[in-house]
Scaffold this motif. Structure first.
Motif, PDB file in Angstrom:
ATOM      1  N   THR A  42      -2.678   2.121  -2.179  1.00  0.00           N
ATOM      2  CA  THR A  42      -1.165   2.226  -2.680  1.00  0.00           C
ATOM      3  C   THR A  42      -0.321   2.932  -1.747  1.00  0.00           C
ATOM      4  N   GLU A  43      -0.986   4.185  -1.429  1.00  0.00           N
ATOM      5  CA  GLU A  43      -0.243   5.241  -0.507  1.00  0.00           C
ATOM      6  C   GLU A  43      -0.017   4.686   0.844  1.00  0.00           C
ATOM      7  N   GLN A  44      -0.912   4.170   1.366  1.00  0.00           N
ATOM      8  CA  GLN A  44      -0.860   3.725   2.765  1.00  0.00           C
ATOM      9  C   GLN A  44      -0.325   2.331   3.095  1.00  0.00           C
ATOM     10  N   GLU A  45      -0.022   1.494   1.959  1.00  0.00           N
ATOM     11  CA  GLU A  45       0.813   0.524   2.235  1.00  0.00           C
ATOM     12  C   GLU A  45       0.280  -0.606   3.302  1.00  0.00           C
ATOM     13  N   GLY A  46      -1.004  -0.832   3.290  1.00  0.00           N
ATOM     14  CA  GLY A  46      -1.543  -1.798   4.000  1.00  0.00           C
ATOM     15  C   GLY A  46      -2.037  -1.255   5.456  1.00  0.00           C
ATOM     16  N   LYS A  47      -2.203   0.159   5.498  1.00  0.00           N
ATOM     17  CA  LYS A  47      -2.597   0.751   6.741  1.00  0.00           C
ATOM     18  C   LYS A  47      -4.108   1.480   6.474  1.00  0.00           C
ATOM     19  N   ARG A  58      -6.578  -5.673  -1.743  1.00  0.00           N
ATOM     20  CA  ARG A  58      -6.627  -4.879  -0.555  1.00  0.00           C
ATOM     21  C   ARG A  58      -7.591  -4.205   0.007  1.00  0.00           C
ATOM     22  N   LEU A  59      -8.614  -4.319  -0.466  1.00  0.00           N
ATOM     23  CA  LEU A  59      -9.912  -3.547  -0.144  1.00  0.00           C
ATOM     24  C   LEU A  59     -11.089  -4.373   0.328  1.00  0.00           C
ATOM     25  N   LYS A  60     -10.997  -5.818  -0.008  1.00  0.00           N
ATOM     26  CA  LYS A  60     -12.051  -6.705   0.190  1.00  0.00           C
ATOM     27  C   LYS A  60     -12.932  -6.797   1.666  1.00  0.00           C
ATOM     28  N   ASP A  61     -11.701  -6.419   2.439  1.00  0.00           N
ATOM     29  CA  ASP A  61     -12.416  -6.499   4.054  1.00  0.00           C
ATOM     30  C   ASP A  61     -12.848  -5.129   4.683  1.00  0.00           C
ATOM     31  N   LEU A  62     -13.197  -4.116   3.652  1.00  0.00           N
ATOM     32  CA  LEU A  62     -13.777  -2.654   4.261  1.00  0.00           C
ATOM     33  C   LEU A  62     -15.125  -2.996   4.284  1.00  0.00           C
ATOM     34  N   TYR A  63     -15.680  -2.143   5.131  1.00  0.00           N
ATOM     35  CA  TYR A  63     -16.831  -2.251   5.829  1.00  0.00           C
ATOM     36  C   TYR A  63     -17.696  -1.355   4.752  1.00  0.00           C
TER      37      TYR A  63
END
Length: 317
Positions: A223-228, A259-264
């Protein structure tokens, strides 16, 4: 014995449901303790034991089981309780942690209980034994204390956190600049070991004690980093078994958040065997890593850093 084996065989049915099974036992008093059934190979009457001169005080001897020498730990002594008396009727729990097999001398085994992780809580501070516990729960209106076996083992045979020179010989610390790692684990020992290795590579390490805390933090960052978020967060390293929310459910929740699904995500656990590879794949982990092997953690991290740099370079073009 039949109940125990049946429980182990059914463990795959619990993965992803935020459930687990504990084997309860007593040590030198009435208090009940437990360890995860996933780690237990068998429970048996103490075989003939050989005392080893010069051994660590917590290791009372060695037994020979199926052609293998196995150290026997007095688990009560290890967590600073009155030692368990050794008799011909003594009971040992044979378990596997971090690809090593050991036996724990106990006062007597109770039974196996199936629980939901959200009924398990971190040990209260000031409880005296909290440094040797990962969690507490209630069974039959009694407190059951879940032992931090990783700490018990590390005090006898400490794991090294430094990385071999050959692993880092072609590593450029500049790769880690501005990169962070989130580590989620309920064992202070495991966090301390991994954090030292990751920091030696130049990474910033954030930690949480269970999957719920980890998920809340990731969602806050998103939420805080808005896509970054993906520009800074290199990877998430999670234990499998944790109070409140385990690593399997944690990973599932990550994969279900757009927003998180591609995290390693790396599953980092003391449970051994092909079971973990299958379960890591089932819930969507990118990799599985046994605790605690500094060189293996460093290698997978360096490989990830290199891949991450290549991804960023392609996006820049």
């Amino acid at each position: 014995m039949s109940e125990l084996l049946k429980s182990v065989d059914s463990r795959t049915q619990l993965v992803g449901q935020n459930r687990f099974e504990i084997l309860m036992f007593r040590l030198s008093g009435r208090q009940r303790f437990a360890i995860n059934v996933f780690k237990v190979q068998e429970v048996l009457t103490l075989p003939k034991m050989t005392v080893m001169p010069g051994a660590h005080p917590n290791v009372v001897g060695v037994i020979h089981l199926r052609g293998r020498a196995i150290p026997v730990y007095d688990l009560a002594r290890a967590i600073h309780l009155k030692p368990v008396p050794i008799t011909e009727d003594s009971t040992v729990i044979v378990s596997e942690y971090n690809s090593t097999v050991q036996a724990f001398l106990v006062g007597g085994v109770d039974r196996i209980v199936n629980l939901n992780w959200d009924s398990v809580r971190p040990p209260p501070s000031g409880a005296g034994r909290e440094h040797y516990l990962t969690a507490v729960t209630h069974v039959d209106d009694e407190i059951v204390e879940i032992i931090d076996v990783e700490k018990v083992l590390a005090e006898v045979q400490p794991s090294r956190s430094d990385v071999s020179a050959e692993i880092t010989e072609d590593y450029t610390p500049e790769l880690a600049k501005g990169k962070t790692v989130l580590m989620v684990d309920d064992s202070p020992t495991a966090i301390s070991q991994a954090r030292a290795t990751l920091r030696s590579l130049g990474l910033v390490v954030h930690t949480c004690n269970n999957g719920e805390e980890g998920l809340n933090l990731l969602q806050k960052w998103a939420t805080e980093q808005e896509g970054k978020l993906h520009d800074q967060l290199l990877m998430v390293i999670t234990d499998a078994e944790m109070p409140v929310m385990d690593g399997y459910r944690f990973t599932t929740e990550i994969r279900q958040d757009s927003r998180l699904k591609d995290l390693y995500v790396i599953l980092h656990t003391s449970m051994s065997g092909s079971f973990n590879d299958a379960m890591a794949e089932k819930v969507g982990c990118n990799a599985f890593l046994s605790k605690f092997k500094a060189d293996e953690l460093a290698k997978i991290t360096i490989d990830r850093l290199k891949a991450f740099a290549e991804e960023q370079e392609k996006r820049a073009k």
